[in-house]
Enzyme design. Structure first.
Site, mmCIF file in Angstrom:
data_model
loop_
_atom_site.group_PDB
_atom_site.id
_atom_site.type_symbol
_atom_site.label_atom_id
_atom_site.label_comp_id
_atom_site.label_asym_id
_atom_site.label_seq_id
_atom_site.Cartn_x
_atom_site.Cartn_y
_atom_site.Cartn_z
ATOM 1 N N ASN A 87 0.807 -1.218 0.000
ATOM 2 C CA ASN A 87 0.000 0.000 0.000
ATOM 3 C C ASN A 87 0.843 1.273 0.000
ATOM 4 O O ASN A 87 0.356 2.343 -0.352
ATOM 5 C CB ASN A 87 -0.923 -0.010 1.232
ATOM 6 C CG ASN A 87 -1.698 1.279 1.389
ATOM 7 O OD1 ASN A 87 -2.512 1.631 0.549
ATOM 8 N ND2 ASN A 87 -1.428 2.008 2.466
ATOM 9 N N SER A 141 -3.986 2.919 -8.782
ATOM 10 C CA SER A 141 -4.792 4.141 -8.749
ATOM 11 C C SER A 141 -5.419 4.311 -10.122
ATOM 12 O O SER A 141 -4.846 3.900 -11.138
ATOM 13 C CB SER A 141 -3.926 5.355 -8.427
ATOM 14 O OG SER A 141 -4.627 6.558 -8.670
ATOM 15 N N TYR A 154 3.449 10.784 -10.214
ATOM 16 C CA TYR A 154 2.508 9.906 -9.526
ATOM 17 C C TYR A 154 1.830 8.947 -10.501
ATOM 18 O O TYR A 154 1.770 7.738 -10.273
ATOM 19 C CB TYR A 154 1.462 10.745 -8.790
ATOM 20 C CG TYR A 154 0.378 9.942 -8.126
ATOM 21 C CD1 TYR A 154 0.586 9.328 -6.891
ATOM 22 C CD2 TYR A 154 -0.879 9.791 -8.714
ATOM 23 C CE1 TYR A 154 -0.411 8.585 -6.273
ATOM 24 C CE2 TYR A 154 -1.878 9.059 -8.111
ATOM 25 C CZ TYR A 154 -1.638 8.453 -6.891
ATOM 26 O OH TYR A 154 -2.629 7.716 -6.288
ATOM 27 N N LYS A 158 2.156 4.829 -10.620
ATOM 28 C CA LYS A 158 0.999 3.953 -10.439
ATOM 29 C C LYS A 158 0.760 3.078 -11.672
ATOM 30 O O LYS A 158 0.309 1.931 -11.548
ATOM 31 C CB LYS A 158 -0.240 4.783 -10.115
ATOM 32 C CG LYS A 158 -0.243 5.349 -8.704
ATOM 33 C CD LYS A 158 -0.193 4.250 -7.648
ATOM 34 C CE LYS A 158 -0.362 4.780 -6.243
ATOM 35 N NZ LYS A 158 -0.355 3.699 -5.223
#
Length: 262
Positions: A87, A141, A154, A158
């Site tokens: 996570n 995500s 980001y 992901k």
């Protein structure tokens, strides 16, 4: 209880989605090792957590040497590793188009989000191979599927998580190991508070989501628990999108009128 006496490792399990995953696994009877930089913000928490089955371990997942040591400590304590939930991600700063993203921010995303997931999986896989089974769930995500503007680091990190998930599924399925990913949408976590504080932006997010609301961390934890459990025993290499229908609405300029029934 699907995880009674199973040994589960969860990275970044002290708040948000990670905390919800810890609590879900505890409710289902697991021994949970929470690897995080901060202690869970719970009353009366100690090195073993608030629940006697939770073990908190200070760990910087972005440090390449930490995952192997952490996995060995879990193995020494419980003799096995049944589930790994990757996570941890770098969320301190997600903004910036390519020209506005410096090398430090880019590298931090790669170190924590991608390399952390890689290193934790690499540390746990030999144990799972010897056991002839195990389950890995990686946190993706919707930003890794449908990129957001001004979040190049980001979204790239992901997206890499999804491909890493598929590769592990292909390479280690023969050992009875499954690897899947969950892709959350807008979830009411600490990192979402800046958006939540802006009523116009919040209303826009809700309006662009088919279910018309922001998700709850426990809803992501339910998806994670499903993929990690034997209920998903024939699922591997999959990406489960849990975004309230946000991604499907992006194919149209706006949501159409709500169905009113017959």
């Amino acid at each position: 209880m699907r995880f009674k006496d199973k040994v589960v490792i969860i990275t970044a399990g002290s708040s948000g989605i990670g905390r919800a995953c810890v609590e879900r696994m505890l409710q289902e009877g697991a021994f949970v090792h929470n690897l995080d930089l901060v202690r869970p913000a719970l009353e009366g928490v100690n090195a073993r957590g608030e629940d006697e089955r939770e073990f908190w371990m200070e760990a910087d997942i972005g440090d390449g040497k930490v995952p192997a040591r952490a996995a060995q400590q879990v193995l020494s304590s419980h003799g096995r590793i049944d589930v790994l939930i990757n996570n941890a991600a770098y969320t301190a700063h997600r903004g910036g188009a390519l020209l506005q993203t410096d090398e430090g921010e880019w590298q931090k995303q790669l170190d924590v989000t991608v390399s952390g997931t890689f290193s934790m999986s690499k540390a746990c896989l030999p144990v799972m191979i010897e056991q002839r089974g195990g389950s890995i769930v990686n946190m993706g995500s919707i930003g890794g599927l449908l990129p957001f503007a001004n979040t190049v680091a980001y979204c790239t990190a992901k997206a890499a998580i999804m491909q890493l998930t598929r590769s592990v599924a292909i390479d280690y399925g023969q050992h009875g190991i499954r690897c899947n990913a969950v892709c959350p949408g807008a979830i009411d976590t600490p990192t979402f508070q800046s958006i939540k504080a802006n009523p116009y932006e919040l209303a826009d997010r809700e309006a662009r989501t088919a279910l018309g609301r922001i998700g709850r961390p426990e809803e992501i934890a339910s998806a994670v628990a499903f993929l990690a459990s034997t209920d998903a025993s024939y699922i591997t290499g999959a990406t489960l999108v849990v975004d309230g229908g946000w991604s499907v609405t992006q194919w149209s300029d706006r949501l159409g009128p709500r169905a009113e029934g017959y």
